[in-house]
Design a protein around this motif. Structure first.
Motif, PDB file in Angstrom:
ATOM      1  N   ARG A  82      38.816 -15.293 -69.539  1.00 32.86           N
ATOM      2  CA  ARG A  82      38.143 -13.996 -69.512  1.00 32.86           C
ATOM      3  C   ARG A  82      38.531 -13.138 -68.315  1.00 32.86           C
ATOM      4  N   ARG A  83      38.842 -13.736 -67.176  1.00 29.61           N
ATOM      5  CA  ARG A  83      39.149 -12.913 -66.003  1.00 29.61           C
ATOM      6  C   ARG A  83      40.373 -12.023 -66.246  1.00 29.61           C
ATOM      7  N   PRO A  84      41.514 -12.558 -66.664  1.00 28.29           N
ATOM      8  CA  PRO A  84      42.643 -11.655 -66.936  1.00 28.29           C
ATOM      9  C   PRO A  84      42.393 -10.731 -68.126  1.00 28.29           C
ATOM     10  N   LEU A  85      41.621 -11.195 -69.119  1.00 29.18           N
ATOM     11  CA  LEU A  85      41.309 -10.331 -70.252  1.00 29.18           C
ATOM     12  C   LEU A  85      40.486  -9.135 -69.799  1.00 29.18           C
ATOM     13  N   ILE A  86      39.471  -9.373 -68.976  1.00 29.94           N
ATOM     14  CA  ILE A  86      38.602  -8.299 -68.503  1.00 29.94           C
ATOM     15  C   ILE A  86      39.362  -7.330 -67.607  1.00 29.94           C
ATOM     16  N   THR A  87      40.120  -7.856 -66.655  1.00 27.51           N
ATOM     17  CA  THR A  87      40.850  -6.962 -65.753  1.00 27.51           C
ATOM     18  C   THR A  87      41.935  -6.186 -66.495  1.00 27.51           C
ATOM     19  N   GLY A  88      42.552  -6.817 -67.486  1.00 26.48           N
ATOM     20  CA  GLY A  88      43.554  -6.105 -68.275  1.00 26.48           C
ATOM     21  C   GLY A  88      42.957  -4.964 -69.069  1.00 26.48           C
ATOM     22  N   LEU A  89      41.782  -5.200 -69.667  1.00 24.92           N
ATOM     23  CA  LEU A  89      41.120  -4.139 -70.426  1.00 24.92           C
ATOM     24  C   LEU A  89      40.651  -3.013 -69.507  1.00 24.92           C
ATOM     25  N   LEU A  90      40.163  -3.367 -68.315  1.00 23.12           N
ATOM     26  CA  LEU A  90      39.760  -2.329 -67.363  1.00 23.12           C
ATOM     27  C   LEU A  90      40.955  -1.490 -66.929  1.00 23.12           C
ATOM     28  N   ALA A  91      42.093  -2.136 -66.678  1.00 21.53           N
ATOM     29  CA  ALA A  91      43.294  -1.388 -66.303  1.00 21.53           C
ATOM     30  C   ALA A  91      43.741  -0.464 -67.437  1.00 21.53           C
TER      31      ALA A  91
END
Length: 416
Positions: A82-91
């Motif tokens: 979830r961490r890379p998924l969340i940061t990727g979506l925020l970016a």
């Protein structure tokens, strides 16, 4: 195809108090990106030289994109870290907001708005993630904290967009939101713990599983029934309220409706308390209180047809009661569903939120038709009927939750 649906075993992460507050802030900023375009549509029309209807389409496209993103992207929270998924979506959201703020014409603005809506589903990923980071006896409290952030973002989004747009132009809210979202991507990338995927199914299987859970999980269906009915009544009232306030009974402008919306700020403080009640007393009891509160709201709102100071007071009190019922019920419902299957929390939340949005859409349509055909009293009757339907999900005659706490599931494996 073999499946791996067993939750990983470890101890919950010691998240303390600061991480849930940061996640609540991220929820507020994320959901605000969906709602602030509603406040700047007149400014977009003037700035780009298009009709009001065309400008309003930008807000509609963003909301439709959000609904699509919930169904299509949130299930990935069970499949991907979830961490890379969340940061990727925020970016992605930040870049889309930047493109919208620099758009020279409505075509690019609409496309960027759609991407903003689809990618800004981070709040619906953070909620199940937070539920997996704490013990069961803190789950309701943490969910209530994040829900308070959501409510604050929804309430302040229109104020943020309207005030900033009025003074600096319609592009300013998009550009400022892009900067804030980009900063959040960096901060959450550093602050969130890592987690191993709970399942390894292919993407189509995740989508099918979401629908299958709605069929197989009785507690999920109960939570859906609670929220669909109460949120239906909530949407009916807010859709018809604009017609009532701008009609002959009150003769006010749209600004008055916006001021009444600020009354719902009180529910932002009720959400964490609702989470603590869920932890102590159980989700069922909190849901029952919310249904009874919705019934009381329907009765109080009926006096809004009187007009004048008495009618305005009744509308204010009724709207507050209804908002508390919806938001506190949301906390109870999500605490219930997140206790069902730890490895499937994102898919459970996908099914739940998709149904809730459908219920809200139906409420908006029914509220408008009821008001046009029979007046404000019919809208209040619709709220009461919706609350009575929600009573069907109350556990009369069934075993009450022991101490309000579910069996503690094995938490997710986390890493740094």
């Amino acid at each position: 195809m073999p499946r791996n649906d067993r939750p990983t075993s470890a101890t919950p992460t010691a998240v303390g108090r600061k991480l849930p507050l940061l996640m609540a802030l991220a929820c507020g900023v994320g959901v605000a990106n969906v709602y602030f375009p509603q406040a700047v549509t007149p400014l977009i029309a003037d700035g780009l030289g298009v009709s009001s209807g065309t400008a309003a389409t930008t807000a509609t496209v963003t909301q439709l994109g959000y609904a699509a993103g919930i169904f299509l992207l949130v299930p990935l929270g069970d499949r991907l870290p979830r961490r890379p998924l969340i940061t990727g979506l925020l970016a992605t959201t930040g870049l889309a907001l930047l493109a919208a703020g620099l758009a020279p014409a409505t075509g690019l603005l609409l496309a960027a708005g759609a991407v903003v809506g689809v990618a800004t589903v981070v709040p619906q990923l953070l909620l199940p993630m937070a539920a997996g980071l704490v013990d069961a006896d803190r789950r309701g409290n943490v969910i209530g904290t994040l829900q308070a952030g959501l409510i604050g973002g929804i309430l302040l989004a229109r104020t943020f967009g309207g005030v900033l747009g009025e003074h600096l132009g319609w592009r300013a809210p998009y550009l400022v939101a892009a900067v804030l979202t980009g900063l959040l991507a960096v901060v959450l990338g550093l602050a969130l713990p890592g987690n191993s995927p709970a399942v390894h199914d292919r993407y189509p299987t995740l989508i099918v599983d979401t629908l299958r859970m709605l069929r197989d999980e009785r507690e999920l269906r109960r939570s859906v029934l609670f929220q669909v009915t109460v949120f239906c009544g909530f949407s009916a009232v807010w859709t018809a309220l604009a017609l009532l306030m701008t009609g002959p009974r009150y003769g006010m402008g749209a600004q008055a409706v916006g001021l009444l919306a600020l009354i719902g700020a009180a529910s932002m403080f009720c959400a964490p308390a609702a989470g603590r009640w869920v932890d102590r007393l159980g989700a069922d009891r909190v849901n029952l209180w919310c249904v009874l509160t919705a019934l009381a709201a329907a009765a109080v709102l009926t006096a809004g047809s009187v007009g004048g100071a008495v009618g305005l007071s009744a509308l204010a009190a009724g709207l507050l009661l209804l908002d508390v019922a919806v938001q506190c019920g949301q906390v109870a419902n999500q605490a219930r569903i997140f206790a069902l299957r730890p490895e499937a929390r994102s898919r459970l939340n996908t099914g739940y939120m998709t149904c809730a949005f459908l219920g809200g859409s139906a409420g908006s349509w029914l509220g408008t038709r009821a008001y046009v055909q029979w007046g404000w009293g019919a809208v209040c009757a619709l709220v009461a009927l919706a609350a009575l339907l929600a009573l069907a999900a109350c556990p009369f005659g069934r075993r009450r939750e022991h101490g309000g706490r579910e069996t503690r599931p094995a938490p997710e494996r986390v890493s740094r």
